[in-house]
Design a protein around this motif. Structure first.
Motif, PDB file in Angstrom:
ATOM      1  N   SER A   4       0.862  -1.177   0.000  1.00 57.08           N
ATOM      2  CA  SER A   4       0.000   0.000   0.000  1.00 57.08           C
ATOM      3  C   SER A   4       0.902   1.233   0.000  1.00 57.08           C
ATOM      4  CB  SER A   4      -0.893   0.000   1.251  1.00 57.08           C
ATOM      5  OG  SER A   4      -1.537   1.240   1.405  1.00 57.08           O
ATOM      6  N   HIS A   5       0.826   2.029  -1.075  1.00 58.88           N
ATOM      7  CA  HIS A   5       1.649   3.240  -1.131  1.00 58.88           C
ATOM      8  C   HIS A   5       0.803   4.471  -1.450  1.00 58.88           C
ATOM      9  CE1 HIS A   5       1.764   3.249  -5.626  1.00 58.88           C
ATOM     10  NE2 HIS A   5       1.755   1.939  -5.466  1.00 58.88           N
ATOM     11  N   GLY A   6      -0.517   4.373  -1.187  1.00 59.71           N
ATOM     12  CA  GLY A   6      -1.402   5.518  -1.359  1.00 59.71           C
ATOM     13  C   GLY A   6      -2.204   5.533  -2.630  1.00 59.71           C
ATOM     14  N   ASP A   7      -2.065   4.516  -3.459  1.00 50.37           N
ATOM     15  CA  ASP A   7      -2.791   4.451  -4.728  1.00 50.37           C
ATOM     16  C   ASP A   7      -3.867   3.372  -4.623  1.00 50.37           C
ATOM     17  OD1 ASP A   7      -3.628   4.663  -7.323  1.00 50.37           O
ATOM     18  OD2 ASP A   7      -1.769   3.989  -8.237  1.00 50.37           O
ATOM     19  N   ASP A   8      -4.801   3.551  -3.662  1.00 46.77           N
ATOM     20  CA  ASP A   8      -5.766   2.488  -3.404  1.00 46.77           C
ATOM     21  C   ASP A   8      -6.752   2.279  -4.547  1.00 46.77           C
ATOM     22  OD1 ASP A   8      -7.101   4.849  -2.987  1.00 46.77           O
ATOM     23  OD2 ASP A   8      -7.914   4.311  -1.026  1.00 46.77           O
ATOM     24  N   ARG A   9      -6.924   3.267  -5.429  1.00 42.27           N
ATOM     25  CA  ARG A   9      -7.825   3.076  -6.571  1.00 42.27           C
ATOM     26  C   ARG A   9      -7.242   2.100  -7.581  1.00 42.27           C
ATOM     27  NH1 ARG A   9     -11.467   7.834  -8.773  1.00 42.27           N
ATOM     28  NH2 ARG A   9     -12.060   5.954  -9.909  1.00 42.27           N
ATOM     29  N   ALA A  10      -5.957   1.859  -7.498  1.00 40.86           N
ATOM     30  CA  ALA A  10      -5.338   0.818  -8.317  1.00 40.86           C
ATOM     31  C   ALA A  10      -5.111  -0.443  -7.494  1.00 40.86           C
ATOM     32  CB  ALA A  10      -4.015   1.315  -8.898  1.00 40.86           C
ATOM     33  N   GLU A  11      -4.642  -0.253  -6.259  1.00 41.67           N
ATOM     34  CA  GLU A  11      -4.275  -1.394  -5.424  1.00 41.67           C
ATOM     35  C   GLU A  11      -5.475  -2.264  -5.077  1.00 41.67           C
ATOM     36  OE1 GLU A  11      -1.045   1.562  -3.279  1.00 41.67           O
ATOM     37  OE2 GLU A  11      -2.709   0.716  -2.123  1.00 41.67           O
ATOM     38  N   LEU A  12      -6.574  -1.648  -4.631  1.00 43.62           N
ATOM     39  CA  LEU A  12      -7.713  -2.428  -4.150  1.00 43.62           C
ATOM     40  C   LEU A  12      -8.411  -3.244  -5.228  1.00 43.62           C
ATOM     41  CD1 LEU A  12      -9.192   0.039  -1.526  1.00 43.62           C
ATOM     42  CD2 LEU A  12      -7.949  -2.078  -1.104  1.00 43.62           C
ATOM     43  N   TRP A  22       6.287  -1.573   7.079  1.00 44.57           N
ATOM     44  CA  TRP A  22       5.909  -2.726   7.889  1.00 44.57           C
ATOM     45  C   TRP A  22       6.212  -4.034   7.169  1.00 44.57           C
ATOM     46  CZ3 TRP A  22       0.489  -0.662   9.808  1.00 44.57           C
ATOM     47  CH2 TRP A  22       0.711   0.356  10.745  1.00 44.57           C
ATOM     48  N   LEU A  23       6.097  -4.055   5.861  1.00 43.43           N
ATOM     49  CA  LEU A  23       6.465  -5.259   5.116  1.00 43.43           C
ATOM     50  C   LEU A  23       7.944  -5.567   5.290  1.00 43.43           C
ATOM     51  CD1 LEU A  23       4.493  -4.889   1.753  1.00 43.43           C
ATOM     52  CD2 LEU A  23       3.918  -6.294   3.737  1.00 43.43           C
ATOM     53  N   VAL A  24       8.757  -4.533   5.268  1.00 42.36           N
ATOM     54  CA  VAL A  24      10.197  -4.724   5.472  1.00 42.36           C
ATOM     55  C   VAL A  24      10.462  -5.278   6.866  1.00 42.36           C
ATOM     56  CG1 VAL A  24      12.371  -3.480   5.811  1.00 42.36           C
ATOM     57  CG2 VAL A  24      10.987  -3.030   3.786  1.00 42.36           C
ATOM     58  N   SER A  79       5.274   4.898  -5.556  1.00 41.24           N
ATOM     59  CA  SER A  79       5.694   3.529  -5.870  1.00 41.24           C
ATOM     60  C   SER A  79       7.216   3.431  -5.904  1.00 41.24           C
ATOM     61  CB  SER A  79       5.102   3.066  -7.202  1.00 41.24           C
ATOM     62  OG  SER A  79       5.565   3.861  -8.278  1.00 41.24           O
ATOM     63  N   TYR A  80       7.872   4.478  -6.395  1.00 37.24           N
ATOM     64  CA  TYR A  80       9.336   4.471  -6.395  1.00 37.24           C
ATOM     65  C   TYR A  80       9.882   4.475  -4.971  1.00 37.24           C
ATOM     66  CZ  TYR A  80      14.115   6.132  -6.518  1.00 37.24           C
ATOM     67  OH  TYR A  80      15.459   6.264  -6.283  1.00 37.24           O
ATOM     68  N   LEU A  81       9.302   5.302  -4.104  1.00 39.09           N
ATOM     69  CA  LEU A  81       9.760   5.345  -2.722  1.00 39.09           C
ATOM     70  C   LEU A  81       9.539   4.004  -2.023  1.00 39.09           C
ATOM     71  CD1 LEU A  81       8.491   8.903  -1.684  1.00 39.09           C
ATOM     72  CD2 LEU A  81      10.844   8.207  -2.215  1.00 39.09           C
ATOM     73  N   ALA A  82       8.395   3.361  -2.317  1.00 41.26           N
ATOM     74  CA  ALA A  82       8.136   2.040  -1.748  1.00 41.26           C
ATOM     75  C   ALA A  82       9.137   1.014  -2.278  1.00 41.26           C
ATOM     76  CB  ALA A  82       6.708   1.610  -2.071  1.00 41.26           C
ATOM     77  N   LEU A  83       9.409   1.089  -3.582  1.00 40.49           N
ATOM     78  CA  LEU A  83      10.384   0.185  -4.194  1.00 40.49           C
ATOM     79  C   LEU A  83      11.751   0.360  -3.539  1.00 40.49           C
ATOM     80  CD1 LEU A  83      11.266  -1.788  -6.455  1.00 40.49           C
ATOM     81  CD2 LEU A  83      11.608   0.215  -7.920  1.00 40.49           C
ATOM     82  N   LYS A  84      12.164   1.603  -3.341  1.00 41.66           N
ATOM     83  CA  LYS A  84      13.465   1.889  -2.713  1.00 41.66           C
ATOM     84  C   LYS A  84      13.537   1.284  -1.316  1.00 41.66           C
ATOM     85  CE  LYS A  84      16.443   5.752  -1.337  1.00 41.66           C
ATOM     86  NZ  LYS A  84      16.593   7.224  -1.325  1.00 41.66           N
ATOM     87  N   ARG A  85      12.482   1.450  -0.537  1.00 47.19           N
ATOM     88  CA  ARG A  85      12.484   0.925   0.829  1.00 47.19           C
ATOM     89  C   ARG A  85      12.518  -0.597   0.830  1.00 47.19           C
ATOM     90  NH1 ARG A  85       8.782   3.988   4.890  1.00 47.19           N
ATOM     91  NH2 ARG A  85      10.679   5.231   4.915  1.00 47.19           N
ATOM     92  N   LEU A  86      11.754  -1.213  -0.054  1.00 44.96           N
ATOM     93  CA  LEU A  86      11.742  -2.679  -0.122  1.00 44.96           C
ATOM     94  C   LEU A  86      13.122  -3.226  -0.483  1.00 44.96           C
ATOM     95  CD1 LEU A  86       8.372  -3.202  -2.041  1.00 44.96           C
ATOM     96  CD2 LEU A  86       8.783  -3.727   0.368  1.00 44.96           C
ATOM     97  N   LEU A  87      13.754  -2.602  -1.462  1.00 49.07           N
ATOM     98  CA  LEU A  87      15.059  -3.083  -1.935  1.00 49.07           C
ATOM     99  C   LEU A  87      16.167  -2.802  -0.935  1.00 49.07           C
ATOM    100  CD1 LEU A  87      14.908  -1.968  -5.684  1.00 49.07           C
ATOM    101  CD2 LEU A  87      14.811  -4.316  -4.840  1.00 49.07           C
ATOM    102  N   LYS A  88      16.276  -1.550  -0.513  1.00 47.37           N
ATOM    103  CA  LYS A  88      17.404  -1.132   0.314  1.00 47.37           C
ATOM    104  C   LYS A  88      17.294  -1.605   1.757  1.00 47.37           C
ATOM    105  CE  LYS A  88      19.617   1.113  -2.903  1.00 47.37           C
ATOM    106  NZ  LYS A  88      20.920   0.628  -3.412  1.00 47.37           N
ATOM    107  N   ASN A  89      16.109  -1.495   2.327  1.00 53.26           N
ATOM    108  CA  ASN A  89      15.943  -1.824   3.742  1.00 53.26           C
ATOM    109  C   ASN A  89      15.556  -3.278   3.986  1.00 53.26           C
ATOM    110  OD1 ASN A  89      16.436   0.878   4.049  1.00 53.26           O
ATOM    111  ND2 ASN A  89      14.363   1.426   4.646  1.00 53.26           N
ATOM    112  N   GLY A  90      14.856  -3.881   3.024  1.00 55.51           N
ATOM    113  CA  GLY A  90      14.353  -5.226   3.258  1.00 55.51           C
ATOM    114  C   GLY A  90      14.914  -6.305   2.362  1.00 55.51           C
TER     115      GLY A  90
END
Length: 258
Positions: free
Chosen positions: A28-36, A133-135, A159-170
């Protein structure tokens, strides 16, 4: 677009034994109209495959009127499979419960085992949560969280910020699904940013629109199978049945809000 696979492994996937329920993740990165809409279609596909599906919605907080994962963890309850005449799945509020599980990173394996004891042995659990939280909960695992991207304002940035966190932190490599109307523009922009700043090659799966017709073919079921193949198997033990938490969802409409 996803290509159909006809190998023996994919054909027998649904029959393969599993060690406890399987855990998938959707970012979930704030684009719930696509995510849901995509999340609900994946749930429907998994139900069609015969799985009991539970969505842990970490974008919604538990409350006395709407209990969820927090109460399940406190009472050490478990959920048993339910017989339904119509395909359905369960949505459980989970923000406080997930945040609590993330509070002690050293107990990551123990926390995943606790989740495994709460759901049907042959079921699928989908964690819908922010990247942070996923990380904390799934970092450095083999899980490949689903990361939807659309044409919505700020979707590319978030989505880029989420991608960065998933890759770098997790150390998590997400499955990027491009739902943008102008697929090339969004996909190219995200790929360029990821390559330039993260040294990571994004290979998005393209789904053209979020209309009913676009989900009537094989793209979403194939995506669901792909996610199922990469899902984490959670440990599971015999425990007492639990009722009264979560809400049943029967074929939700394409767009839902919290």
């Amino acid at each position: 677009m996803l290509e159909s696979t006809t190998n023996q492994a994919s054909g027998l996937l649904a029959l393969a034994p599993q060690q406890g329920p399987r855990l998938m993740a959707v970012v979930s990165h704030g684009d719930d109209r696509a995510e849901l809409p995509l999340l609900w279609r994946i749930c429907a596909a998994l139900v069609d495959f015969g799985y009991a599906v539970t969505v842990l919605d970490a974008t919604v907080c538990e409350s006395e009127a709407n209990p969820g994962l927090e109460q399940m963890l406190e009472c050490n309850y478990s959920r048993m499979a339910e017989s339904l005449d119509a395909p359905a799945w369960t949505v459980v509020p989970a923000a406080r419960g997930v945040q609590g599980l993330c509070a002690i990173p050293a107990q990551k394996s123990h926390n995943l085992s606790r989740l495994g004891r709460m759901f049907p042995h042959d079921g699928v659990v989908i964690l819908y949560s922010n990247a942070e939280w996923l990380v904390a909960l799934l970092g450095e695992s083999e899980c490949s969280p689903l990361l939807p991207v659309s044409s919505q304002k700020n979707s590319l940035m978030t989505s880029y910020l989420a991608l960065k966190r998933l890759l770098k932190n997790g150390k998590l490599q997400p499955t990027v699904v491009n739902l943008a109307q102008n697929q090339r523009a969004v996909a190219v922009s995200l790929s360029e940013c990821a390559k330039t700043f993260l040294d990571y090659d994004v290979k998005p799966i393209n789904i053209r629109t979020l209309t009913e017709e676009s989900f009537s073919g094989g793209d979403v079921p194939l995506l669901a199978l792909r996610l199922l193949e990469g899902a984490l198997a959670l440990a599971n033990t015999d425990s007492l049945p639990m009722t009264g938490l979560g809400s049943r969802v029967d074929r939700p409409q394409p767009f839902l809000s919290h």
